[in-house]
Design an enzyme around this catalytic site. Structure first.
Site, PDB file in Angstrom:
ATOM      1  N   ASP A 198      48.113  43.417  35.731  1.00 58.22           N
ATOM      2  CA  ASP A 198      47.306  44.603  36.455  1.00 58.22           C
ATOM      3  C   ASP A 198      49.406  45.009  37.279  1.00 58.22           C
ATOM      4  O   ASP A 198      49.666  46.090  37.078  1.00 58.22           O
ATOM      5  CB  ASP A 198      46.706  45.478  36.821  1.00 58.22           C
ATOM      6  N   LYS A 243      39.971  47.475  39.254  1.00 53.73           N
ATOM      7  CA  LYS A 243      39.064  47.628  38.983  1.00 53.73           C
ATOM      8  C   LYS A 243      38.193  49.438  39.657  1.00 53.73           C
ATOM      9  O   LYS A 243      38.503  49.937  40.758  1.00 53.73           O
ATOM     10  CB  LYS A 243      38.024  46.717  39.386  1.00 53.73           C
ATOM     11  N   ASP A 247      45.185  43.233  40.514  1.00 57.21           N
ATOM     12  CA  ASP A 247      43.410  43.819  40.111  1.00 57.21           C
ATOM     13  C   ASP A 247      43.001  45.021  40.290  1.00 57.21           C
ATOM     14  O   ASP A 247      42.203  44.576  41.342  1.00 57.21           O
ATOM     15  CB  ASP A 247      43.084  42.757  38.879  1.00 57.21           C
TER      16      ASP A 247
END
Length: 356
Positions: free
Chosen positions: A250, A265, A263
């Site tokens: 990412d 989420k 990352d």
């Protein structure tokens, strides 16, 4: 029982005598004036009730057992896929599996990070399935196909409950909306990080208008974005040539001065602890290990960061993975990768036997 004494004279001799009276004699008047209360248990079959109590009290089986829960789930949601639990030796207890080959997490030949590498736009290497990569598995695929029995059970149980609530079509639409919101969230993050601006340091007129579906998520991570600087890669492919897997990271940037693989989420439920993120730390370690061994990146990353954004706009959580923790998750990733390789080899062997 009450005792009364009286005195009588017998031939001139005084002799005391005792008389016993029952309490009932004193309460008789009260009983005559007050109606007798009917006991609620007078009509109960005492012998049958007594045997029932004895049977319940003598049983040592809990009213809620895995078998009863399983039967209840099957009745409501249909049969659940069952798998036999691996047997563990009672003397040795469960053992943590270690990788057969401990591949290095860092590539020691690479130059250490320098400020010069932070100049210029962030890398964005697109996923190219050509050039011999058509059969290279992704990190996501490997993790999905090596889930533990417990993970498979609870995921299947959640899926069945969602289908029971939403229906097949409703659950399909729900999954599509999640995927769409995830893409919009990552796109909004990309615009913010590339422009180098956040809502905190921009005037109202300069602030970008995010899609309605992700406004809450962007508000949730706004305080975290304030600590993200020097973005080096966004939505960029990483490939580990030796271990033969790839993934799309990412983001790679500095969080509070530390270079991390980040990352992003989204979640509808709070995830204040790292343990709430399930396999996400393994995923981050896999991306970092691939990046460290990918010649497209001239630096090494030893830290990770998992950012959880909430759709209702509540402050998100940032879970930082230090180098020691990244090394541990890297070992877990190597085990999962070995399991995937063994599964694929087994399937190839079975297919070859069927053709004979």
């Amino acid at each position: 029982m009450f005792v009364f004494k009286r005195v009588v004279s017998v031939r001139g001799i005084i002799v005391p005598q005792c008389t016993s009276l029952s309490v009932r004699m004193f309460s008789a008047c009260h009983c005559l004036t007050s109606p007798k209360r009917q006991s609620p248990y007078s009509s109960v079959d005492s012998e049958r009730y007594s045997s029932l109590v004895k049977s319940v009290m003598s049983s040592r089986v809990s009213s809620q057992t895995p078998e009863s829960l399983q039967a209840e789930d099957e009745h409501v949601f249909g049969p659940v896929v069952k798998a036999q639990t691996p047997s563990l030796s009672s003397s040795s207890g469960p053992k943590m599996r270690v990788p057969k080959t401990l591949h290095p997490f860092l590539h020691c030949q690479e130059n250490p990070e320098t400020d010069d590498l932070e100049q210029g736009p962030p890398a964005r290497i697109a996923l190219n399935r050509g050039q011999g990569r058509s059969s290279v598995p992704s990190v996501t695929r490997i993790l999905q196909q090596t889930l533990s029995l417990d993970q498979i059970f609870y995921l299947e149980r959640w899926r069945r409950k969602m289908i029971a609530e939403l229906g097949e079509e409703g659950f399909k639409e729900y999954s599509q909306n999640l995927f769409r919101q995830g893409k919009l969230f990552h796109s909004a993050l990309e615009d913010t990080l590339v422009s180098g601006g956040t809502q905190q340091n921009q005037s109202p007129s300069e602030r970008p208008e995010y899609p309605t579906e992700v406004q809450g998520c962007m508000q949730s991570v706004s305080h975290i974005l304030e600590d993200v600087r020097a973005v080096r890669a966004i939505e960029s492919t990483v490939h580990h040539g030796t271990l033969n897997y790839l993934g799309i990271a990412d983001c790679v940037a500095r969080y509070r001065g530390v270079l991390c693989v980040i990352d992003w989420k989204t979640s509808e439920k709070p995830k204040p602890f790292l343990s709430n993120t399930y396999d996400n730390p393994i995923q981050v370690a896999a991306y970092a290990g691939a990046l460290n061994n990918d010649s497209n990146y001239k630096y090494q990353v030893e830290n990770g960061l998992i950012v959880v954004a909430y759709k209702d706009g509540s402050p998100g959580h940032a879970h930082q993975l230090k180098p020691e923790l990244m090394q541990e998750y890297w070992k877990t990733w190597l085990v999962r990768l070995e399991e995937f390789t063994e599964q694929r080899s087994s399937h190839v062997s079975s297919a070859a036997l069927e053709k004979r």
